[in-house]
Design a protein around this motif. Structure first.
Motif, PDB file in Angstrom:
ATOM      1  N   CYS A 192       4.558  -1.955   4.753  1.00 29.25           N
ATOM      2  CA  CYS A 192       4.444  -2.567   3.422  1.00 29.25           C
ATOM      3  C   CYS A 192       5.733  -2.377   2.631  1.00 29.25           C
ATOM      4  N   LEU A 193       6.241  -1.157   2.669  1.00 25.76           N
ATOM      5  CA  LEU A 193       7.470  -0.856   1.933  1.00 25.76           C
ATOM      6  C   LEU A 193       8.629  -1.692   2.442  1.00 25.76           C
ATOM      7  N   GLY A 194       8.753  -1.819   3.756  1.00 24.78           N
ATOM      8  CA  GLY A 194       9.834  -2.615   4.326  1.00 24.78           C
ATOM      9  C   GLY A 194       9.791  -4.064   3.884  1.00 24.78           C
ATOM     10  N   VAL A 195       8.594  -4.636   3.871  1.00 25.20           N
ATOM     11  CA  VAL A 195       8.451  -6.035   3.441  1.00 25.20           C
ATOM     12  C   VAL A 195       8.764  -6.158   1.949  1.00 25.20           C
ATOM     13  N   ALA A 196       8.300  -5.198   1.153  1.00 25.21           N
ATOM     14  CA  ALA A 196       8.565  -5.238  -0.295  1.00 25.21           C
ATOM     15  C   ALA A 196      10.064  -5.114  -0.585  1.00 25.21           C
ATOM     16  N   VAL A 197      10.768  -4.290   0.183  1.00 28.59           N
ATOM     17  CA  VAL A 197      12.223  -4.154   0.004  1.00 28.59           C
ATOM     18  C   VAL A 197      12.923  -5.456   0.392  1.00 28.59           C
ATOM     19  N   THR A 198      12.485  -6.070   1.485  1.00 26.70           N
ATOM     20  CA  THR A 198      13.059  -7.355   1.903  1.00 26.70           C
ATOM     21  C   THR A 198      12.853  -8.407   0.814  1.00 26.70           C
ATOM     22  N   ARG A 199      11.660  -8.422   0.222  1.00 25.72           N
ATOM     23  CA  ARG A 199      11.371  -9.364  -0.864  1.00 25.72           C
ATOM     24  C   ARG A 199      12.281  -9.121  -2.058  1.00 25.72           C
ATOM     25  N   ALA A 200      12.445  -7.860  -2.449  1.00 31.42           N
ATOM     26  CA  ALA A 200      13.312  -7.530  -3.586  1.00 31.42           C
ATOM     27  C   ALA A 200      14.758  -7.927  -3.307  1.00 31.42           C
TER      28      ALA A 200
ATOM     29  N   THR B 115      -0.529 -11.178   5.009  1.00 28.20           N
ATOM     30  CA  THR B 115      -1.087 -11.127   6.364  1.00 28.20           C
ATOM     31  C   THR B 115      -1.226  -9.681   6.811  1.00 28.20           C
ATOM     32  N   HIS B 116      -0.210  -8.877   6.591  1.00 25.89           N
ATOM     33  CA  HIS B 116      -0.251  -7.459   6.954  1.00 25.89           C
ATOM     34  C   HIS B 116      -1.385  -6.745   6.212  1.00 25.89           C
ATOM     35  N   LEU B 117      -1.501  -7.004   4.914  1.00 21.52           N
ATOM     36  CA  LEU B 117      -2.545  -6.350   4.122  1.00 21.52           C
ATOM     37  C   LEU B 117      -3.938  -6.710   4.649  1.00 21.52           C
ATOM     38  N   ARG B 118      -4.108  -7.961   5.014  1.00 25.59           N
ATOM     39  CA  ARG B 118      -5.414  -8.414   5.514  1.00 25.59           C
ATOM     40  C   ARG B 118      -5.708  -7.816   6.894  1.00 25.59           C
ATOM     41  N   GLU B 119      -4.731  -7.851   7.775  1.00 30.41           N
ATOM     42  CA  GLU B 119      -4.957  -7.428   9.157  1.00 30.41           C
ATOM     43  C   GLU B 119      -4.948  -5.908   9.330  1.00 30.41           C
ATOM     44  N   ASP B 120      -4.084  -5.206   8.620  1.00 28.74           N
ATOM     45  CA  ASP B 120      -3.936  -3.777   8.846  1.00 28.74           C
ATOM     46  C   ASP B 120      -4.600  -2.899   7.784  1.00 28.74           C
TER      47      ASP B 120
ATOM     48  N   VAL C  52       0.855  -1.180   0.000  1.00 27.98           N
ATOM     49  CA  VAL C  52       0.000   0.000   0.000  1.00 27.98           C
ATOM     50  C   VAL C  52       0.893   1.233   0.000  1.00 27.98           C
ATOM     51  N   ALA C  53       0.608   2.155  -0.906  1.00 26.44           N
ATOM     52  CA  ALA C  53       1.392   3.388  -0.991  1.00 26.44           C
ATOM     53  C   ALA C  53       1.333   4.138   0.335  1.00 26.44           C
ATOM     54  N   GLY C  54       2.479   4.580   0.802  1.00 21.59           N
ATOM     55  CA  GLY C  54       2.548   5.371   2.021  1.00 21.59           C
ATOM     56  C   GLY C  54       2.656   4.566   3.302  1.00 21.59           C
ATOM     57  N   CYS C  55       2.602   3.244   3.221  1.00 23.20           N
ATOM     58  CA  CYS C  55       2.708   2.402   4.417  1.00 23.20           C
ATOM     59  C   CYS C  55       4.153   1.938   4.563  1.00 23.20           C
TER      60      CYS C  55
END
Length: 67
Positions: free
Chosen positions: A30-38, A58-63, A24-27
């Motif tokens: 989310c950004l941290g997890v996406a960077v870890t994935r990359a 899980t984060h997207l669903r819960e938060d 999600v933009a601005g989260c």
């Protein structure tokens, strides 16, 4: 005696795996997890990349209320 059956009755139909979840933009989380994935993918650690997809979903669903 009869010979035991060693093959399946019909074809197995598999679906394509789900695509990567989008952060999600601005989260920041989310950004941290996406960077870890990359980073995991960049060094060929596809197991960790898959694990981060689970964390992000899980984060997207819960938060963020995503389904």
């Amino acid at each position: 005696m009869s010979t035991p059956k060693t093959t399946m009755a019909g074809p197995v139909n598999l679906t394509l795996p789900e695509g990567d979840p989008n952060p999600v933009a601005g989260c920041r989380q989310c950004l941290g997890v996406a960077v870890t994935r990359a980073n995991a993918r960049s060094v060929g650690d596809y197991s960790k990349a898959t694990d981060t997809n689970v964390v992000l979903r899980t984060h997207l669903r819960e938060d963020h209320g995503a389904e």
